[in-house]
Design a protein around this motif. Structure first.
Motif, short mmCIF file in Angstrom:
data_model
loop_
_atom_site.label_atom_id
_atom_site.label_comp_id
_atom_site.label_asym_id
_atom_site.label_seq_id
_atom_site.Cartn_x
_atom_site.Cartn_y
_atom_site.Cartn_z
N ASP A 100 -3.95 -98.48 6.76
CA ASP A 100 -4.53 -98.74 8.07
C ASP A 100 -3.51 -99.55 8.86
O ASP A 100 -2.49 -99.99 8.33
N TYR A 101 -3.79 -99.79 10.14
CA TYR A 101 -2.91 -100.59 10.97
C TYR A 101 -3.73 -101.34 12.00
O TYR A 101 -4.88 -100.98 12.29
N MET A 102 -3.14 -102.38 12.54
CA MET A 102 -3.74 -103.10 13.66
C MET A 102 -2.62 -103.75 14.45
O MET A 102 -1.50 -103.91 13.95
N PHE A 103 -2.94 -104.09 15.70
CA PHE A 103 -1.93 -104.67 16.58
C PHE A 103 -2.09 -106.18 16.69
O PHE A 103 -3.19 -106.71 16.59
N LYS A 104 -0.96 -106.85 16.89
CA LYS A 104 -0.96 -108.27 17.22
C LYS A 104 -0.99 -108.39 18.73
O LYS A 104 -0.42 -107.54 19.41
N PRO A 105 -1.59 -109.41 19.26
CA PRO A 105 -2.32 -110.44 18.53
C PRO A 105 -3.68 -109.91 18.09
O PRO A 105 -4.31 -109.14 18.81
N PHE A 106 -4.11 -110.30 16.90
CA PHE A 106 -5.41 -109.88 16.41
C PHE A 106 -6.38 -111.05 16.50
O PHE A 106 -5.97 -112.19 16.63
N ASP A 107 -7.64 -110.74 16.43
CA ASP A 107 -8.66 -111.79 16.42
C ASP A 107 -9.45 -111.71 15.12
O ASP A 107 -9.26 -110.79 14.32
N ARG A 108 -10.32 -112.66 14.92
CA ARG A 108 -11.11 -112.74 13.69
C ARG A 108 -11.90 -111.46 13.44
O ARG A 108 -11.91 -110.92 12.34
N ALA A 109 -12.57 -110.95 14.47
CA ALA A 109 -13.42 -109.77 14.31
C ALA A 109 -12.61 -108.56 13.84
O ALA A 109 -13.05 -107.82 12.94
N LEU A 110 -11.44 -108.35 14.41
CA LEU A 110 -10.61 -107.21 14.03
C LEU A 110 -10.12 -107.34 12.59
O LEU A 110 -10.23 -106.40 11.80
N LEU A 111 -9.61 -108.51 12.24
CA LEU A 111 -9.11 -108.71 10.88
C LEU A 111 -10.24 -108.58 9.86
O LEU A 111 -10.07 -107.94 8.83
N GLU A 112 -11.38 -109.16 10.17
CA GLU A 112 -12.53 -109.04 9.27
C GLU A 112 -12.92 -107.58 9.08
O GLU A 112 -13.18 -107.13 7.97
N ALA A 113 -12.93 -106.82 10.17
CA ALA A 113 -13.31 -105.40 10.08
C ALA A 113 -12.34 -104.63 9.19
O ALA A 113 -12.76 -103.78 8.40
N LYS A 114 -11.06 -104.92 9.29
CA LYS A 114 -10.07 -104.20 8.49
C LYS A 114 -10.17 -104.54 7.00
O LYS A 114 -9.87 -103.72 6.15
N PHE A 115 -10.59 -105.77 6.69
CA PHE A 115 -10.60 -106.20 5.30
C PHE A 115 -11.99 -106.20 4.66
O PHE A 115 -12.10 -106.14 3.44
N GLU A 116 -13.04 -106.22 5.45
CA GLU A 116 -14.39 -106.13 4.88
C GLU A 116 -14.62 -104.76 4.27
O GLU A 116 -15.27 -104.62 3.26
N GLU A 117 -14.04 -103.73 4.88
CA GLU A 117 -14.21 -102.38 4.34
C GLU A 117 -13.52 -102.24 2.99
O GLU A 117 -13.88 -101.39 2.19
N ALA A 118 -12.55 -103.09 2.72
CA ALA A 118 -11.84 -103.04 1.44
C ALA A 118 -12.51 -103.93 0.40
O ALA A 118 -12.31 -103.76 -0.79
N ALA A 119 -13.29 -104.90 0.83
CA ALA A 119 -13.89 -105.88 -0.09
C ALA A 119 -15.03 -105.29 -0.90
O ALA A 119 -15.55 -104.26 -0.65
#
Length: 119
Positions: A100-119
């Motif tokens: 997956d990928y995401m752009f900087k600057p990121f915020d809490r909601a975006l980072l959580e969304a990218k990693f909650e799906e993996a948790a």
């Protein structure tokens, strides 16, 4: 508990990402460049990796190619994090093995969304 390696040459980005990922119950390690990250992965492979594109010594793309070729290196979920918004860069990262990928600057909601799906 899942583990995550944050690979970024910015101490600020590492600090912010660490706080968010620890709130998601990840055990977090950090690396300042691709070479340090590769050395850490050879010692103990994380479950997930937040990977910067542009770093000194070894870029994120170089690291990703080495990681995916390494025994066990196909396992971590890799989220590429970049300020580069060119479709070509994203395509290269995905082709090299980013999940997956995401752009900087990121915020809490975006980072959580990218990693909650993996948790």
């Amino acid at each position: 508990m899942k583990s995550c390696l944050i690979v970024d040459d910015s101490s600020v980005v590492r600090k912010v990402a660490r706080r968010i990922l620890e709130d998601l119950d990840y055990v977090v390690e950090e690396a300042e460049d691709g070479q340090e990250a590769y050395d850490k992965c050879r010692q103990e492979m994380p479950d997930a990796i937040l990977l910067d594109w542009n770093m000194p010594i070894m870029s994120g793309l170089e690291f990703l190619k080495l990681l995916r070729a390494y025994v066990g290196g196909e396992k971590p979920r890799v989220v590429y994090c970049t300020i580069e918004n060119e479709v070509g860069h994203i395509a290269m990262a995905l082709k090299a093995g980013a999940n997956d990928y995401m752009f900087k600057p990121f915020d809490r909601a975006l980072l959580e969304a990218k990693f909650e799906e993996a948790a």
